[in-house]
Design an enzyme around this catalytic site. Structure first.
Site, PDB file in Angstrom:
ATOM      1  CB  SER A  38       7.593  28.265 -33.467  1.00 49.79           C
ATOM      2  OG  SER A  38       6.327  28.766 -33.759  1.00 49.79           O
ATOM      3  CG  ASP A  92       5.440  25.804 -40.997  1.00 50.74           C
ATOM      4  OD1 ASP A  92       4.298  25.822 -40.485  1.00 50.74           O
ATOM      5  OD2 ASP A  92       6.467  26.095 -40.374  1.00 50.74           O
ATOM      6  CG  HIS A  96       4.998  25.314 -36.987  1.00 51.25           C
ATOM      7  ND1 HIS A  96       5.656  26.304 -37.705  1.00 51.25           N
ATOM      8  CD2 HIS A  96       4.928  25.772 -35.712  1.00 51.25           C
ATOM      9  CE1 HIS A  96       5.962  27.305 -36.898  1.00 51.25           C
ATOM     10  NE2 HIS A  96       5.537  27.015 -35.685  1.00 51.25           N
TER      11      HIS A  96
END
Lengths: 366, 262
Positions: B94, B216, B244
């Site tokens: 991320s 995502d 995610h």
């Protein structure tokens, strides 16, 4: 019928009409099952809900929160308890809820959620948050105001010094003139008042400075003698009380590493108190001596003892004992005195009984 | 304070080469618990918590230093320096995929390879660039997160005393996961979602693997492709996994892809 063996229709009724919403989701995010309670809240048909995806019933923010916080937690620990999670109705309204969830392990894990409406609770929480923010803001502004006030006091004190110095100079010049008998009596009183006023200004300024973070600053000098500085304090204060007897005893035989002006200020505060609060018909005994590595100055007066309940607060700023109307001060004298003592690594101790009240200042010689 | 203490650094595993794993926004180093066991036999593993997350020292937090992703990247470099690591395989998830890229630019000798899981150099749309979020949406999101953090930071990380369904998690379960200091988490959310590091991508000189989920909402496929197109020496793998956090939801697939790359 027993609790352990419920009939199928009982289970269905319990599921569909539970006082909370039930939702189960496949790992793909598809809704597998939803109960009637939830469907009603969301304005959907229960049957129409299955086949939709979790994202279809979460507002945008809830989706991101689910992905960044809730789903990882479910993956790591298998359950989440009582988290705030908003849902989205068919009409596009946000429905504030709380949810708990478990994820079953296995190859095709499903997430089961129990959902509770929480509109009122959410409002309550938000008002709590607002109240906290408001309280913090109040505190901040109060602090800012207090600081401004102290700055104002410091500036005012400073500005008062100059006219007072002019006044003192004038009085000293007058003292050299040939004065009438009445004039010669008034002059010492004026000088006493000037000394008292200058002491008050010093106290106020020191207090403001200490509050503003500068603290009490010292200009130590062990070479200069201390006795004359103390004698001057006595000489300055006595004119205001011409009838009071002060028994002095100076035995400062060793050099004292101190700020003489500060020590004079400390003693002036203690002596001023003794003169103001002590019994008028009894002498004040002031003793200053050096012994065993310490300087000790004690000032004792007769009269009513300090009430026990006042003892604890004596050195706090703005504390005033039972004062007679004409003796009102700011209540900073003892506070400043104790700060000066502290700055010298010393202490002020008070003993008060029916017999006498005695303040003792003690500090190491160097 | 020592960077290792500050960031709650854990070093274990055996091998010549080092793998360092960086967790993203919203979680802590436990994020990697299903991936790391597959590598610890052949690599030295370095795990850590960003300041403000997990068991990091929140007193080390400074709004100035951590006001951009650069401050977080600096921490990675400092950890590598303190442990005297070189040629590290850096795996970032991320926002830490971008933090990792910045660290590689800062200290190219310390970091030899980069794996970016679900990266996004900018979350907000900008002319032709599609980040996936509008400015309004991000503002709304930051608002929501700030309310949720103030009131319910504790509730999002419940302390649980054991979980019979998940014996593999062992006794660590008595602790709580993904804890975050509410005030810092609010800042981190803002720094993350307002970041724009597109111009840093071409400066990443190390071989890079971009791991992209097939669905995502935080980092859509076209964003992953943008990252691939702008990092010179990069590979792109589109995972079957959705969501995610493929490192949690599909660890096996993620492990396979990383293995093939290292």
């Amino acid at each position: 019928m027993t609790a352990l063996n419920p009939r199928r229709d009982q289970l269905e009724d319990f599921f569909d009409n539970a006082p909370c919403g039930y939702l189960s989701i496949a790992s793909t995010g598809e809704i597998v099952l939803a109960n009637r309670t939830l469907a009603t809240w969301l304005g959907h048909d229960a049957a129409a809900l299955s086949g939709k995806r979790l994202y279809d019933v979460l507002p945008f923010t809830g989706r991101v929160y689910w992905e960044t916080h809730l789903r990882p937690l479910l993956k790591i620990q298998g359950n989440i308890d009582g988290v705030a999670l908003d849902f989205l109705s068919a009409a596009g309204e946000t429905i504030p809820c709380f949810a708990s969830a478990v994820e079953s392990a296995g190859d095709a894990p499903t997430v089961k959620l129990a959902i509770f409406k929480a509109a009122e609770r959410r409002q309550f929480e938000q008002s709590l948050l607002k109240a906290r923010a408001a309280a913090q803001e109040n505190l901040r502004s109060e602090r800012a105001t207090a600081e401004l006030r102290e700055q104002f006091i410091a500036v005012l004190g400073h500005d008062l010094r100059n006219p007072l110095a002019g006044f003192a100079g004038g009085v000293r010049l007058l003292a050299r003139e040939n004065l009438s008998e009445k004039g010669a009596k008034i002059l010492p009183l004026l000088m006493g008042s000037i000394a008292r006023m200058s002491e008050l200004i010093d106290n106020v300024m020191d207090f403001a400075k200490a509050r503003l973070g500068d603290g009490i600053t010292l200009d130590r000098n062990a070479a200069e003698p201390l006795t004359p500085a103390l004698q001057q304090v006595v000489d300055e204060l006595t004119p205001t009380y011409p009838d009071r007897r002060i028994e002095l005893q100076f035995a400062i035989a060793e050099p004292v590493d101190c700020d003489r002006a500060r020590i004079a200020q400390l003693v002036s505060n203690l002596l001023g108190n003794a003169l103001a609060h002590g019994a008028a018909d009894q002498p004040i005994r002031m003793r200053a001596q050096t012994a065993e590595g310490f300087l000790q100055v004690s000032i004792a007066n007769g009269g009513d003892p300090i009430p026990p309940e006042a003892m604890a607060k004596l050195f706090q700023p703005y504390f005033r004992g039972e004062v007679r109307a004409n003796l009102q001060g700011l209540g900073l004298g003892l506070h400043i005195a104790s700060e000066i003592a502290k700055a010298h690594g010393g202490t002020i101790v008070v003993d008060s009984s029916e017999l006498e009240t005695q303040f003792t200042f003690r500090m190491p010689l160097g | 304070m020592s960077p290792a203490l500050r960031n709650n650094v854990r070093v274990f595993g055996s091998g010549e080469r080092v793998m360092m794993f960086a967790h993203g926004y919203g979680c802590d180093q436990t994020m990697w618990r299903y991936v790391v066991p597959h590598f610890q036999d052949r690599f030295r593993i370095v795990l850590f918590d960003h300041v403000g997350a997990g068991a990091s020292h929140i007193f080390a937090y400074s709004p100035t230093k951590y006001g951009t992703l650069d401050g977080y990247a600096q921490d990675l470099v400092e950890i590598a320096e303190e442990l005297d690591l070189s040629d590290v395989i850096l795996v970032g998830h991320s926002v830490s995929a971008m933090i990792g890229a910045l660290a590689c630019v800062k200290a190219p000798t310390r970091f030899g390879k980069l794996v970016m899981v679900g990266p996004s150099p900018r979350y907000i749309d900008d002319d032709a660039y599609r980040g996936g979020f509008s400015e309004t949406q991000i503002a709304e999101l930051l608002d929501f997160l700030s309310i949720n953090y103030q009131g319910w930071a504790v509730a999002t990380a419940p302390v649980i005393m054991g979980n019979p369904d998940r014996p593999e998690l062992g006794i660590e379960l008595t602790d709580s996961f993904c804890r975050a200091d509410p005030d810092i988490a609010k800042d981190f959310a803002r720094v993350t979602f307002m970041s724009d590091n597109r111009e840093d991508l071409p400066r990443v000189a190390v071989p890079t693997l971009v791991l992209q989920s097939s669905e995502d909402i935080i980092a859509p496929i076209e964003v992953g492709e943008y990252v691939r197109d702008h990092i010179p020496n990069s590979q792109f793998v589109l995972l079957e996994a959705t969501g995610h956090c493929p490192n949690l939801s599909a660890p096996d697939e993620v492990v396979r892809a990383i293995r093939a790359f290292v």
